[in-house]
Design an enzyme around this catalytic site. Structure first.
Site, PDB file in Angstrom:
ATOM      1  N   ASP A 104     -13.406  18.644   1.111  1.00  0.00           N
ATOM      2  CA  ASP A 104     -13.833  18.854   2.495  1.00  0.00           C
ATOM      3  C   ASP A 104     -12.740  19.591   3.262  1.00  0.00           C
ATOM      4  O   ASP A 104     -11.562  19.542   2.889  1.00  0.00           O
ATOM      5  CB  ASP A 104     -14.071  17.516   3.218  1.00  0.00           C
ATOM      6  CG  ASP A 104     -15.039  16.617   2.485  1.00  0.00           C
ATOM      7  OD1 ASP A 104     -16.239  16.724   2.760  1.00  0.00           O
ATOM      8  OD2 ASP A 104     -14.579  15.821   1.656  1.00  0.00           O
ATOM      9  N   GLY A 129     -11.157   7.411  -7.695  1.00  0.00           N
ATOM     10  CA  GLY A 129     -11.630   6.322  -6.847  1.00  0.00           C
ATOM     11  C   GLY A 129     -12.993   5.819  -7.269  1.00  0.00           C
ATOM     12  O   GLY A 129     -13.272   4.618  -7.229  1.00  0.00           O
ATOM     13  N   SER A 168     -10.473  13.022  -4.627  1.00  0.00           N
ATOM     14  CA  SER A 168     -10.845  14.061  -3.678  1.00  0.00           C
ATOM     15  C   SER A 168      -9.982  13.922  -2.438  1.00  0.00           C
ATOM     16  O   SER A 168      -9.423  12.859  -2.159  1.00  0.00           O
ATOM     17  CB  SER A 168     -12.326  13.951  -3.320  1.00  0.00           C
ATOM     18  OG  SER A 168     -12.610  12.676  -2.762  1.00  0.00           O
ATOM     19  N   ARG A 174     -18.722  15.709  -6.149  1.00  0.00           N
ATOM     20  CA  ARG A 174     -17.455  14.982  -6.244  1.00  0.00           C
ATOM     21  C   ARG A 174     -17.362  14.208  -7.555  1.00  0.00           C
ATOM     22  O   ARG A 174     -16.291  14.049  -8.124  1.00  0.00           O
ATOM     23  CB  ARG A 174     -17.312  14.014  -5.067  1.00  0.00           C
ATOM     24  CG  ARG A 174     -17.211  14.710  -3.720  1.00  0.00           C
ATOM     25  CD  ARG A 174     -17.228  13.679  -2.601  1.00  0.00           C
ATOM     26  NE  ARG A 174     -17.460  14.292  -1.313  1.00  0.00           N
ATOM     27  CZ  ARG A 174     -16.729  14.064  -0.226  1.00  0.00           C
ATOM     28  NH1 ARG A 174     -15.711  13.232  -0.297  1.00  0.00           N
ATOM     29  NH2 ARG A 174     -17.009  14.648   0.911  1.00  0.00           N
ATOM     30  N   ARG A 230     -17.219   8.502 -11.513  1.00  0.00           N
ATOM     31  CA  ARG A 230     -16.399   9.611 -12.002  1.00  0.00           C
ATOM     32  C   ARG A 230     -15.615   9.166 -13.224  1.00  0.00           C
ATOM     33  O   ARG A 230     -15.430   9.939 -14.169  1.00  0.00           O
ATOM     34  CB  ARG A 230     -15.454  10.130 -10.917  1.00  0.00           C
ATOM     35  CG  ARG A 230     -14.775  11.461 -11.323  1.00  0.00           C
ATOM     36  CD  ARG A 230     -13.774  11.930 -10.287  1.00  0.00           C
ATOM     37  NE  ARG A 230     -14.408  12.085  -9.000  1.00  0.00           N
ATOM     38  CZ  ARG A 230     -13.787  11.913  -7.842  1.00  0.00           C
ATOM     39  NH1 ARG A 230     -12.516  11.540  -7.829  1.00  0.00           N
ATOM     40  NH2 ARG A 230     -14.419  12.091  -6.702  1.00  0.00           N
ATOM     41  N   ARG A 246     -16.101  -6.507 -11.338  1.00  0.00           N
ATOM     42  CA  ARG A 246     -16.589  -5.975 -10.060  1.00  0.00           C
ATOM     43  C   ARG A 246     -17.158  -4.568 -10.183  1.00  0.00           C
ATOM     44  O   ARG A 246     -17.204  -3.812  -9.208  1.00  0.00           O
ATOM     45  CB  ARG A 246     -15.471  -5.980  -9.006  1.00  0.00           C
ATOM     46  CG  ARG A 246     -14.947  -7.368  -8.658  1.00  0.00           C
ATOM     47  CD  ARG A 246     -13.788  -7.298  -7.696  1.00  0.00           C
ATOM     48  NE  ARG A 246     -13.303  -8.638  -7.376  1.00  0.00           N
ATOM     49  CZ  ARG A 246     -13.216  -9.123  -6.138  1.00  0.00           C
ATOM     50  NH1 ARG A 246     -13.614  -8.399  -5.119  1.00  0.00           N
ATOM     51  NH2 ARG A 246     -12.740 -10.332  -5.930  1.00  0.00           N
ATOM     52  N   ARG A 254      -3.548   9.417 -10.168  1.00  0.00           N
ATOM     53  CA  ARG A 254      -4.733   9.408  -9.309  1.00  0.00           C
ATOM     54  C   ARG A 254      -5.363  10.783  -9.355  1.00  0.00           C
ATOM     55  O   ARG A 254      -4.691  11.802  -9.156  1.00  0.00           O
ATOM     56  CB  ARG A 254      -4.340   9.056  -7.876  1.00  0.00           C
ATOM     57  CG  ARG A 254      -5.413   9.450  -6.859  1.00  0.00           C
ATOM     58  CD  ARG A 254      -5.269   8.767  -5.516  1.00  0.00           C
ATOM     59  NE  ARG A 254      -5.956   9.503  -4.465  1.00  0.00           N
ATOM     60  CZ  ARG A 254      -7.276   9.635  -4.353  1.00  0.00           C
ATOM     61  NH1 ARG A 254      -8.078   9.098  -5.270  1.00  0.00           N
ATOM     62  NH2 ARG A 254      -7.813  10.323  -3.365  1.00  0.00           N
TER      63      ARG A 254
END
Length: 251
Positions: free
Chosen positions: A209, A26, A96, A223, A30, A49, A93
């Site tokens: 989490d 995401g 997290s 993350r 990363r 973007r 994908r």
């Protein structure tokens, strides 16, 4: 249908392009971290973007990594354009997730065999029923084989893809009743897009989490940079995916 530009992707290096497999975290940072620390000769191939996309080589195989942003509308857009217009066959994908089952803990890696959701994403297909978003079996099988060879403990089960992060109903933990291991925000849309276009998709997430007491979790830096086992697993799986038959996107 080959393209070098869509509303959300502008291919900066047309000759290099995208690999058959795109790893999709995401977080754009990363994606940058993976490209710089794991790929040979990484090249920035998209920056529309600020959604960084890179193509490089891992064990001699061309692999791309590009961010999806947060949420199902975002990954739905990027995955559709990659599958439909840029020759991408497989999207993994690598994100997290928050544990909702007490069978998983912080830093465990989970693979979503399916993705329950509270999203209305499937309404676009006009089907008189409920779509069941599931991963590609070949991708899951290869990821499990790679994890076993690495000695990693890949936990496989359903994910819960939520449209809401801050939710007044606090409903996420209730999805344990349906056998969901963890909550995240993208897998269902990725799976539905892949199913619609007859492409391959898999969500592999590291638990960042706990959605139940004691509600512990990792910070943004962790993350971004510390999910190295998941990154290595996904890259090795991308290499194995090169042997699968090529697909063309369904109209």
């Amino acid at each position: 249908m080959a393209a070098n530009k869509t509303p959300h992707i502008n291919l900066l290096d047309e000759e290099l392009g995208f690999g058959r497999t795109v790893l999709m975290p995401g977080d754009p940072l990363r994606a940058k971290y993976i490209a710089e620390h794991f790929l040979d000769a990484p090249v920035l191939v998209n920056n529309v973007r600020g959604v960084n996309g890179y193509t490089g080589f891992y064990d001699g195989v061309k692999v791309s990594v590009m961010a999806s942003g947060m949420g199902m509308p975002s990954i739905g857009i990027y995955s559709y354009e990659l599958y439909k217009f840029f020759g991408v066959q497989n999207i993994m994908r690598i994100g997290s997730a928050g544990a909702i089952s007490k069978d998983v803990d912080v830093r465990d890696i989970v693979a979503g065999i399916g993705a329950c959701t509270n999203s209305n994403f499937a309404a676009q297909y006009g089907l008189c029923g409920t779509v069941a978003p599931v991963c590609d079996f070949d991708m899951l099988t290869l990821a499990k084989k790679v994890s076993d060879e690495m000695g990693a403990d890949l936990k496989i089960g359903n994910l819960y893809s939520s449209d809401t992060f801050y939710d007044d109903t606090h409903a996420s933990v209730d999805w344990e009743k349906a056998g969901c291991l963890a909550v995240e925000m993208e897998a269902a849309a990725l799976y539905m897009t892949a199913q619609r276009l007859h492409m391959r998709a898999l969500a592999v997430c590291t638990i960042s989490d706990l959605a139940y007491p004691p509600f512990t979790g990792l910070d943004a830096k962790d993350r971004e940079q510390s999910f190295t086992q998941m990154m290595e697993l996904s890259l090795k799986t991308a290499v194995a995916l090169e042997n699968l038959p090529k697909r063309e996107p369904r109209d």
